[in-house]
Design a protein around this motif. Sequence first.
Motif, PDB file in Angstrom:
ATOM      1  N   PRO A  29     -40.729 -34.070 122.840  1.00 18.09           N
ATOM      2  CA  PRO A  29     -40.703 -32.851 122.021  1.00 18.09           C
ATOM      3  C   PRO A  29     -39.386 -32.108 122.221  1.00 18.09           C
ATOM      4  O   PRO A  29     -38.785 -32.143 123.297  1.00 18.09           O
ATOM      5  N   ALA A  30     -38.925 -31.455 121.177  1.00 16.63           N
ATOM      6  CA  ALA A  30     -37.679 -30.686 121.281  1.00 16.63           C
ATOM      7  C   ALA A  30     -37.855 -29.552 122.278  1.00 16.63           C
ATOM      8  O   ALA A  30     -38.915 -28.919 122.336  1.00 16.63           O
ATOM      9  N   PRO A  31     -36.838 -29.266 123.095  1.00 17.40           N
ATOM     10  CA  PRO A  31     -36.926 -28.153 124.048  1.00 17.40           C
ATOM     11  C   PRO A  31     -37.062 -26.822 123.314  1.00 17.40           C
ATOM     12  O   PRO A  31     -36.642 -26.668 122.163  1.00 17.40           O
ATOM     13  N   ARG A  32     -37.624 -25.852 123.987  1.00 17.49           N
ATOM     14  CA  ARG A  32     -37.657 -24.494 123.458  1.00 17.49           C
ATOM     15  C   ARG A  32     -36.226 -23.956 123.404  1.00 17.49           C
ATOM     16  O   ARG A  32     -35.378 -24.336 124.219  1.00 17.49           O
ATOM     17  N   TYR A  33     -35.950 -23.093 122.452  1.00 19.23           N
ATOM     18  CA  TYR A  33     -34.586 -22.580 122.319  1.00 19.23           C
ATOM     19  C   TYR A  33     -34.610 -21.187 121.712  1.00 19.23           C
ATOM     20  O   TYR A  33     -35.584 -20.782 121.060  1.00 19.23           O
ATOM     21  N   GLU A  34     -33.516 -20.459 121.941  1.00 21.29           N
ATOM     22  CA  GLU A  34     -33.304 -19.181 121.287  1.00 21.29           C
ATOM     23  C   GLU A  34     -32.503 -19.444 120.015  1.00 21.29           C
ATOM     24  O   GLU A  34     -31.404 -19.989 120.070  1.00 21.29           O
ATOM     25  N   GLY A  35     -33.070 -19.107 118.872  1.00 23.55           N
ATOM     26  CA  GLY A  35     -32.462 -19.457 117.606  1.00 23.55           C
ATOM     27  C   GLY A  35     -31.165 -18.718 117.326  1.00 23.55           C
ATOM     28  O   GLY A  35     -30.951 -17.581 117.770  1.00 23.55           O
ATOM     29  N   ARG A  36     -30.300 -19.389 116.588  1.00 28.94           N
ATOM     30  CA  ARG A  36     -29.024 -18.830 116.149  1.00 28.94           C
ATOM     31  C   ARG A  36     -28.785 -19.269 114.693  1.00 28.94           C
ATOM     32  O   ARG A  36     -29.337 -20.258 114.232  1.00 28.94           O
ATOM     33  N   PHE A  37     -27.920 -18.533 114.015  1.00 25.95           N
ATOM     34  CA  PHE A  37     -27.461 -18.938 112.688  1.00 25.95           C
ATOM     35  C   PHE A  37     -26.535 -20.135 112.866  1.00 25.95           C
ATOM     36  O   PHE A  37     -25.543 -20.049 113.596  1.00 25.95           O
ATOM     37  N   LEU A  38     -26.849 -21.244 112.222  1.00 25.95           N
ATOM     38  CA  LEU A  38     -26.096 -22.482 112.382  1.00 25.95           C
ATOM     39  C   LEU A  38     -25.352 -22.840 111.101  1.00 25.95           C
ATOM     40  O   LEU A  38     -25.867 -22.650 110.002  1.00 25.95           O
ATOM     41  N   HIS A  39     -24.154 -23.395 111.263  1.00 26.33           N
ATOM     42  CA  HIS A  39     -23.468 -24.016 110.135  1.00 26.33           C
ATOM     43  C   HIS A  39     -24.147 -25.338 109.823  1.00 26.33           C
ATOM     44  O   HIS A  39     -24.361 -25.694 108.689  1.00 26.33           O
ATOM     45  N   ARG A  40     -24.458 -26.077 110.824  1.00 27.00           N
ATOM     46  CA  ARG A  40     -25.182 -27.348 110.824  1.00 27.00           C
ATOM     47  C   ARG A  40     -24.341 -28.564 110.429  1.00 27.00           C
ATOM     48  O   ARG A  40     -24.796 -29.698 110.531  1.00 27.00           O
ATOM     49  N   ASP A  41     -23.097 -28.318 109.996  1.00 25.19           N
ATOM     50  CA  ASP A  41     -22.159 -29.439 109.833  1.00 25.19           C
ATOM     51  C   ASP A  41     -20.780 -28.969 110.275  1.00 25.19           C
ATOM     52  O   ASP A  41     -19.773 -29.254 109.622  1.00 25.19           O
TER      53      ASP A  41
ATOM     54  N   HIS B 287     -22.202 -18.313 115.444  1.00 24.27           N
ATOM     55  CA  HIS B 287     -23.499 -18.118 116.103  1.00 24.27           C
ATOM     56  C   HIS B 287     -23.792 -16.645 116.384  1.00 24.27           C
ATOM     57  O   HIS B 287     -24.945 -16.292 116.669  1.00 24.27           O
ATOM     58  N   ALA B 288     -22.779 -15.804 116.297  1.00 31.98           N
ATOM     59  CA  ALA B 288     -22.978 -14.370 116.506  1.00 31.98           C
ATOM     60  C   ALA B 288     -23.469 -13.669 115.244  1.00 31.98           C
ATOM     61  O   ALA B 288     -23.881 -12.505 115.302  1.00 31.98           O
ATOM     62  N   VAL B 289     -23.427 -14.346 114.090  1.00 32.87           N
ATOM     63  CA  VAL B 289     -23.901 -13.743 112.842  1.00 32.87           C
ATOM     64  C   VAL B 289     -25.411 -13.535 112.943  1.00 32.87           C
ATOM     65  O   VAL B 289     -26.152 -14.429 113.363  1.00 32.87           O
ATOM     66  N   ARG B 290     -25.858 -12.350 112.552  1.00 30.12           N
ATOM     67  CA  ARG B 290     -27.280 -12.018 112.620  1.00 30.12           C
ATOM     68  C   ARG B 290     -27.784 -11.714 111.212  1.00 30.12           C
ATOM     69  O   ARG B 290     -27.708 -10.587 110.736  1.00 30.12           O
TER      70      ARG B 290
END
Length: 320
Positions: free
Chosen positions: A182-194, A141-144
């Motif tokens: 509705p989905a909550p607001r969020y601060e986006g991150r790079f996700l693996h997603r699995d 999640h720290a990857v930008r």
Amino acid sequence: MTDHHGAAPVGPLTLAWVHRHLSPDERIVGTEALHGGITADVRRLTIDTRDGGTRHLVLRSFVDPSSVERAEEWLNREADALALLAGTDVTAPGLVAVDPTAAHCEYPSLLMTHLAGRTVLDDEGLEARVPLLARQLVAIHAVRPAERPREYEALTTADTVVVPRGADTAAWAAAIKVIRRPAPRYEGRFLHRDFQPGNVLFDVPTARSAGARITGVVDWAAASWGPADLDVAHCSTNLALLHGPAWGQRFAEAYEEAGGVLAAAAGERLYWQVRDSLACSEEVQVVARAWREAGRAELTTRAVEERLDAYVTGLMDALG
């Protein structure tokens, strides 16, 4: 050339394509099917090198008709993720080549370097591995990325949830109601997603996981942009089903202990936890089969359904 474990052979077009990406005087001398793949066939290729040694590559091919139509998207996404992760603190396979439209191979395929280590799905040593998993996810999640990947996919809707036989219907009805919001607001991150134990490789020097370390993370086909809570929820669900419901909550705690930041409001956290666990309801049979093939023979579809029901019920009970 037939795979070990009796898997179908790699086709001649694919073998020729792989060979074009080898060094001069190298040749493919063996293939071995790797367990754990659900949407694609994954094989380890053994390559004879010019100095008389061997090295390994990994071939991922989308052969199932239900997956082929999305193979181009998934393979391009994985190729982009592997290129992005090169040189970061996240150890992932190196991209060798990709044929997302099967222009050269029998099926859409991706060729990558082979990482040392193995997946570990046993209960024994889990307490030592959970903090390692949490720290690894914080690093992901720290990857930008310079260019933001596509937005995450929800993978379920309130109308497609499959309530297990004998489940606590009141708890499941309440959970389904949560994801109708509705989905909550969020601060986006790079996700693996699995991100889950089946996609993390470990070096485990002892039977009890003392001194275990992560050697890499694989299967980046769903890499995307979204809330850190969603990746955490996905690993939590998998841990709950593999090892028991209590481990789901323990992983979220370990993620924060490792420096990760989750949604501040309990209701927002619950939304992502519930969304992922309900998504799993639609593929319990497939997931359970993959785990049994990997050595967890006791994880029948029914056993996994019961753990999923206990986990969802526990989430809703905690809400009060």
